[in-house]
Design an enzyme around this catalytic site. Structure first.
Site, PDB file in Angstrom:
ATOM      1  N   VAL B 132       0.835  -1.207   0.000  1.00  0.00           N
ATOM      2  CA  VAL B 132       0.000   0.000   0.000  1.00  0.00           C
ATOM      3  C   VAL B 132       0.867   1.253   0.000  1.00  0.00           C
ATOM      4  O   VAL B 132       1.813   1.358   0.774  1.00  0.00           O
ATOM      5  CB  VAL B 132      -0.914   0.070   1.254  1.00  0.00           C
ATOM      6  N   GLY B 134       2.974   2.649  -2.180  1.00  0.00           N
ATOM      7  CA  GLY B 134       4.283   2.735  -2.813  1.00  0.00           C
ATOM      8  C   GLY B 134       5.369   2.978  -1.789  1.00  0.00           C
ATOM      9  O   GLY B 134       5.496   2.234  -0.816  1.00  0.00           O
ATOM     10  N   LYS B 204      -6.698  -1.569  -0.971  1.00  0.00           N
ATOM     11  CA  LYS B 204      -5.645  -1.001  -0.118  1.00  0.00           C
ATOM     12  C   LYS B 204      -6.256  -0.370   1.129  1.00  0.00           C
ATOM     13  O   LYS B 204      -5.713  -0.462   2.226  1.00  0.00           O
ATOM     14  CB  LYS B 204      -4.838   0.022  -0.913  1.00  0.00           C
ATOM     15  N   GLY B 300       6.337   2.085  -9.329  1.00  0.00           N
ATOM     16  CA  GLY B 300       7.638   2.173  -9.983  1.00  0.00           C
ATOM     17  C   GLY B 300       8.554   1.104  -9.429  1.00  0.00           C
ATOM     18  O   GLY B 300       8.487   0.755  -8.253  1.00  0.00           O
TER      19      GLY B 300
END
Lengths: 420, 420
Positions: B132, B134, B204, B300
């Site tokens: 959750v 990032g 999330k 990412g």
């Protein structure tokens, strides 16, 4: 160590908050974390205060040595503040092989390396989340979340007092009035100089930079407070699209570490520009993680006490002894620091004046990006210049040359711009 | 456990990032934390991928069971994603008394209680910071920093894809074009429905709410995506001083827990309004700590992999086995949730129409706070209504009544307002 028996030294604002939180949440904490906290000993100058907090008189003392010597106590919580006897308390506790928790940024900024060295030698932990950034978990974030990344920069609003004052000033309130309001609300001390001169923020920056860069920082960093900023400067900045914040900045590149604390123009679109009142905030940039921004209450009894209790819980959940290693580093001289500048000069209202000023700037490799002079009938008129990137050293030289001219009223106001 | 020998299952985007970070920073990590990480086993469908990453072919396997059975491995890192075989991998690792790290929010949202129960029974830890937010350390912050406080509310921008799309739309780009751009940049999947329908954010939110409220959440929360929002809605909202964000909201009061994910009008002055592009952000409110705001990259390869490595390091530094306890709680029915509303209706351009609409609203206890209709020569004209606080249930009833009138073009757009 699932049972943490604390020895609490100092029952002031934060200390009494810690007692209250433990009293009301001890079962919740145990249920959630498996850690049982007890107050095994408490020390304060006044016994009445301890009694008023509901502390058992049998565990109260006015002599901190008794807390440290108490065999029940496995964690000493230093909430006295200031340099002494805080330093002695911490070092004696460490020598007695007790873990230490402190909320004291001053003692860490001045004696941190000695304290951490002794802690490593004696195999105990020193935790200090509450010393920087109020309820923002910044120490944990740097030491845990960034332990596999390289931090490149830290931009922090680390002092709630000055941020509160600047917020009021951005609404047009003069500095003196904003300061008085901050004092009335308990955000500023009777003697506010440590805060308003930027020293508090600068000390906190040293702590963060030491941890972020594994660096032993022993030179005094450039520090400038907010006392010379006027509501007029904030209005000019706002017109140009900027807020003014007291930023504590640490950057690392191949040439070394830059470390400076000063009022800074921050674009209104930046997250830092929108941090208001007594809030603190930190913008971290990591090589792999990119930008992380954290913001929260910078002070206050219960927010700070909650963070101290978090450190107490952590003492109960970990066995690892943190081995902080700080290496010799190069601190870049401030004169070699580069930024854009906001420059406000009061210039004589006569022909040829601007030519002289712009010539001096040009000779010092300072190029003008924007210029603002409003119609004004006075003998001196305020002129605001925004420069392109320039060196601190060259800007200082240019300003000193300008200062020698009788067409410039002392003192010009110089504010760095952070392009965030 | 200062030596963490991981068994890595899944060498996709995040998995290969984890390998890269360990390869380049293993010594730095050991110096900073005392934890030595080695990759003891790695599993992926393609051996070539493992070789390209520089993984020793002797430790590679295509069968995850061999990773779990490997006596060298003390921590299993599941980076396969999805429900199966992820759930089986995690449960088998736990049964083999291996600690588990995962970045998989889907498996936790659906099978979290089973996984945590088995972990407690087998005395192992399950860490999942990367699942959750990032690179935002939100799990740590809730479980550690807030363990002595009571969280009252969570407002999260938890899905980078939709936040990127809404950011582009706020600049006037139509939804379809913004989605295509997100796909081109790798922020959105070929089938984006899980993201744009709000399901990812909702999953999330379940995880965060479970931890924050020690709650066993088994009902499906109200979830609405961004597919019906138009660039026009964002322009209207902006005119009124709001941004539109897909917010995942969890609030706790005496009546129970409210849990819902939907597009939301957020005042531009709020920190959440300024979270742009693929960034995630969370605004936590604690009873004692007040507001804490965190924001960072939501996805990412390297940001997420860094967070997984942080969990690996933590496995090496703690002995405590987290005993997560989730209690039965009351989830408030969404119909009883209260908020202000932004309502956009396309109404027939003829007399008496507004009277009918406002009468229906009034009969359902919905009171109008602001009204906006621009001159327009079409058969239908867009009308924007901002209401005072009203109940979801009553608003739904009013909208269904309006829908029966041929003077209202289907479908009206209803967006909640969060007064942050």
């Amino acid at each position: 160590m699932a049972n943490v028996n604390i020895g609490l030294i100092g029952l002031g604002n934060i200390g009494s908050g810690v007692v209250e939180i433990i009293q009301s949440n001890v079962d919740l904490i145990e249920k959630r974390t498996g850690v049982r906290i007890s107050i095994a000993a408490a020390c304060s100058r006044s016994k009445d205060k301890a009694l008023a907090l509901g502390i058992d008189p049998k565990i109260h003392t006015t002599d901190y040595r008794q807390v440290i010597a108490n065999p029940q106590v496995n964690v000493v919580v230093e909430l006295v503040g200031g340099y002494e006897p805080a330093r002695t308390i911490i070092l004696e506790a460490i020598k007695a092989k007790k873990h230490v928790i402190t909320a004291n940024k001053a003692v860490l900024a001045r004696h941190g390396y000695e304290i951490f060295e002794q802690a490593t030698k004696n195999g105990v932990n020193v935790l200090f989340e509450a010393s920087v950034g109020g309820c923002i978990p910044i120490i944990r974030t740097i030491e845990e979340s960034y332990s596999s990344d390289n931090i490149e920069s830290i931009y922090g609003i680390l002092n709630g007092t000055t941020n509160y004052i600047l917020t009021r000033m951005s609404e047009g309130m003069p500095y003196e009035e904003a300061l008085k309001k901050a004092q009335a609300l308990g955000f500023a001390e009777a003697d506010p100089s440590f805060d308003v001169e930027g020293k508090d923020a600068s000390q906190k920056l040293s702590i963060l930079a030491s941890l972020a860069f594994d660096a032993r920082i022993e030179t005094e960093a450039y520090t400038e407070g907010i006392t010379r900023i006027t509501a007029q400067d904030l209005a000019y900045a706002s017109e140009l699209g900027y807020a003014i914040k007291l930023l504590a900045i640490a950057c690392k590149d191949r040439d070394g570490i830059g470390l400076h604390t000063h009022p800074t123009l921050v674009p209104k679109s930046s997250v830092l520009a929108n941090v208001s009142n007594e809030f603190n905030a930190i913008l971290l940039k990591g090589r792999n993680t990119g930008e992380l921004f954290l913001s929260g209450k910078g002070a206050g009894k219960l927010p700070t006490a909650t963070v101290v209790v978090t450190d107490i819980i952590e003492m109960g959940s970990r066995t690892r002894i943190t081995q902080r290693r700080f290496e010799k580093v190069t601190i870049k001289p401030f004169a070699k620091s580069k930024s854009r500048f906001f420059l406000r000069l009061d210039l004589a209202n006569k022909p040829g004046v601007l030519a002289k000023i712009t010539r001096i700037l040009g000779e010092n490799n300072i190029s003008i990006a924007a210029f603002n002079q409003k119609e004004d009938a006075g003998d001196f008129v305020p002129v605001v210049i925004i420069t392109h990137q320039a060196l601190e050293g060259e800007m200082e030289k240019a300003l000193s040359e300008c200062g020698k001219l009788d067409i410039v009223k002392p003192e010009p106001v110089l504010i760095r711009i952070a392009d965030l």
